[in-house]
Design a protein around this motif. Structure first.
Motif, PDB file in Angstrom:
ATOM      1  N   PHE A   1       0.822  -1.205   0.000  1.00 32.42           N
ATOM      2  CA  PHE A   1       0.000   0.000   0.000  1.00 32.42           C
ATOM      3  C   PHE A   1       0.862   1.263   0.000  1.00 32.42           C
ATOM      4  O   PHE A   1       0.469   2.290  -0.559  1.00 32.42           O
TER       5      PHE A   1
ATOM      6  N   ALA B   1       1.875   1.694  -3.439  1.00 29.77           N
ATOM      7  CA  ALA B   1       0.714   2.190  -4.182  1.00 29.77           C
ATOM      8  C   ALA B   1       0.613   3.708  -4.038  1.00 29.77           C
ATOM      9  O   ALA B   1       0.293   4.413  -4.992  1.00 29.77           O
TER      10      ALA B   1
ATOM     11  N   HIS C   1      -5.995   9.089  -3.045  1.00 32.53           N
ATOM     12  CA  HIS C   1      -5.569   7.794  -2.507  1.00 32.53           C
ATOM     13  C   HIS C   1      -5.460   7.853  -0.989  1.00 32.53           C
ATOM     14  O   HIS C   1      -5.906   6.930  -0.289  1.00 32.53           O
TER      15      HIS C   1
ATOM     16  N   MET D   1       1.146  -6.482  -6.823  1.00 35.89           N
ATOM     17  CA  MET D   1       1.945  -5.404  -7.379  1.00 35.89           C
ATOM     18  C   MET D   1       2.084  -5.516  -8.892  1.00 35.89           C
ATOM     19  O   MET D   1       2.050  -4.501  -9.613  1.00 35.89           O
TER      20      MET D   1
ATOM     21  N   ALA E   1      -1.083  -4.240 -10.288  1.00 39.69           N
ATOM     22  CA  ALA E   1      -1.216  -2.796 -10.086  1.00 39.69           C
ATOM     23  C   ALA E   1      -0.386  -2.019 -11.103  1.00 39.69           C
ATOM     24  O   ALA E   1      -0.853  -1.038 -11.698  1.00 39.69           O
TER      25      ALA E   1
ATOM     26  N   VAL F   1      -4.466   0.675 -10.464  1.00 41.48           N
ATOM     27  CA  VAL F   1      -3.589   0.384  -9.325  1.00 41.48           C
ATOM     28  C   VAL F   1      -4.385  -0.274  -8.210  1.00 41.48           C
ATOM     29  O   VAL F   1      -3.966  -1.274  -7.611  1.00 41.48           O
ATOM     30  N   TRP F   2      -5.577   0.244  -7.932  1.00 37.20           N
ATOM     31  CA  TRP F   2      -6.396  -0.317  -6.857  1.00 37.20           C
ATOM     32  C   TRP F   2      -6.967  -1.684  -7.216  1.00 37.20           C
ATOM     33  O   TRP F   2      -7.151  -2.528  -6.348  1.00 37.20           O
TER      34      TRP F   2
ATOM     35  N   LEU G   1      -4.340  -4.054  -6.218  1.00 36.78           N
ATOM     36  CA  LEU G   1      -4.356  -4.302  -4.781  1.00 36.78           C
ATOM     37  C   LEU G   1      -5.419  -5.336  -4.422  1.00 36.78           C
ATOM     38  O   LEU G   1      -5.196  -6.227  -3.596  1.00 36.78           O
TER      39      LEU G   1
END
Length: 461
Positions: A261, A264, A279, A405, A408, A422-423, A426
């Motif tokens: 995270f 991220a 974010h 990753m 993401a 990206v989320w 995750l």
């Protein structure tokens, strides 16, 4: 342990809830401090909010590796308590305090180089400089928070979670007050902006440690400090080695998860201040709901440890089922709330239309991974109660980074999805970890009776 008899799943759900309530409140009190920081820094603008997000991400990544090692105290305390070996509980507490002292040194030192770390990960120079100053302000608070966590592991392992809850909730109120003074200034105190929030956190952490230490010392039934002979405070390499062997994989797992995270957040910084601010707000909302699932799972870990120490395999299975039911069930309800009121939730933090637009889309994805997040924390926690930490750490590494990753990066920068991609990555990582841990729980705790970690009398003091 007050009640070693097992009366089925409903009784165990009640046992877990009674223990989970104070732990959840304590967790919410601590994440509430992060929430207050975000809300009170928010009016300073996107750059300040981005600096708090980047600085906080790097800080917690390093801090939680050390905290994870201290969590290795939990199975030793809970299983010793379940077996009625209170002297061993106190010995684990003393050695845990020594370990906390040692671990705080590298963690605090890292905070002094926050600006360089932020620049290394491609952050904009002004954001990196502000994040670095914020982390320097957090550095003096590392030692007290580590010592506080060691005492908390000791008390909660014996089923006494209320003291930590009271301290954490009091700390939340103090944090809000100090934030208001140090961020915006008051009387002779100058306005320090986001750096003031870091100093407020440091002061609050010293308060938390002092308060929990005072409670522990004044409670004759728990006190591992007062009246202990000098030899009891000698560094016990065998006992510290036990904590470290259990806790180091936990610390690495914490680092892998938080690192996922944190990175991220770094990737969001590549998009710009608006995206990283969105974010930061969204992850803060998701973290608040996760604290409930985490608190429930921590209670489940303690119950698993206590029932293993007491030699009650049926109660152990009931504790596992209760943990999954409560953690996953709550997160499913949160997912529904995210879907129904995303704009209202983001609006609690900011009214910036650009941040609202990005944050709304991110919260939709957060709704999808709520259930997986509940499943993975339940699984890793019940395994932790049995002292099974190395294989879960490896499964987490494969899921978080090998799947999460990679997805993401691919979806965030190889497609038009951008921040949403990206989320989604995750979410994929959390799903992989949740499913593989479920199979591990079945193999280790369900099909065979786990062995206790309680020390033999000849190894005790």
């Amino acid at each position: 342990m007050n009640d070693r008899a097992t009366h089925g799943l409903p009784r165990e759900v009640g046992n877990t809830l009674r223990l989970a309530g104070p732990i959840i409140a304590s967790q919410l009190g601590q994440v509430g401090m992060n929430t207050a920081d975000t809300i009170q820094v928010g009016p300073l603008g996107a750059s300040a909010l981005a600096a708090a997000g980047i600085g906080g991400a790097i800080h917690f990544f390093v801090l939680f590796i050390g905290i994870g090692v201290l969590v290795g105290m939990g199975p030793l305390v809970s299983q010793a308590f379940g077996a009625g070996r209170l002297a061993d509980c106190r010995d684990v507490a003393r050695q845990g305090l020594w370990l906390a002292l040692a671990l705080s040194i590298p963690v605090a030192t890292t905070m002094l180089f926050g600006r360089e770390v932020a620049l290394l990960f491609g952050q904009q120079p002004d954001v990196a400089a502000l994040a670095g100053a914020y982390m320097v302000a957090l550095a003096p608070g590392v030692l007290p928070v580590m010592l506080f966590l060691a005492l908390r592991q000791y008390l909660e392992g014996m089923g006494h979670a209320r003291p930590s809850m009271v301290v954490s909730l009091a700390a939340l109120g103090l944090n809000v007050l100090l934030n208001d003074v140090l961020i915006h200034g008051a009387g002779p105190v100058p306005a320090l902006g986001v750096v003031g929030s870091g100093y407020a956190t440091t002061i609050v952490r010293w308060f938390m440690f002092a308060a929990l230490l005072a409670y522990t010392v004044l409670h004759r039934g728990f006190d591992p400090v007062r009246g202990a002979p000098a030899r009891a405070w000698r560094i016990d390499r065998v006992r510290i080695g036990r904590i470290f062997r259990i806790g180091m994989p936990i610390g690495l797992q914490f680092g892998l998860e938080i690192g996922l995270f944190a990175f991220a957040a770094v990737m969001m910084g590549w998009f710009g201040p608006i995206e990283i601010a969105a974010h930061q707000v969204t992850i803060n909302i998701a973290s608040a709901t996760f604290m409930v699932a985490l608190g429930t799972s921590m209670a489940g870990s303690i119950r698993v440890g206590q029932t293993i120490g007491a030699g009650e395999p049926a109660a152990t299975r009931h504790a596992i089922v209760a943990t999954y039911m409560l953690a996953v069930g709550f997160m499913a309800a949160c997912a529904l709330a995210f879907l129904l009121a995303p704009v209202w939730l983001i609006g609690l933090y900011t009214h910036d239309p650009a941040i609202l637009a990005v944050g709304r889309d991110l919260l939709m994805v957060a709704a999808a991974f709520q259930v997986f997040d509940g499943g993975q924390v339940a699984g890793i926690s019940v395994l932790r109660g049995a002292g099974d930490t190395t294989v879960p750490m490896l499964l987490a590494a494969a899921g978080y980074w090998g799947i999460g990753m990679v997805c993401a990066l691919g979806l965030g920068f190889g497609t038009a999805l951008g921040p949403v991609g990206v989320w989604i990555g995750l979410c994929a990582g959390l799903a992989a970890v949740a499913l593989t841990l479920l199979f591990r729980v079945r193999a280790v705790l369900w099909r065979r009776r786990p062995s206790a970690l309680v020390e033999q009398p000849e190894l005790g003091r």
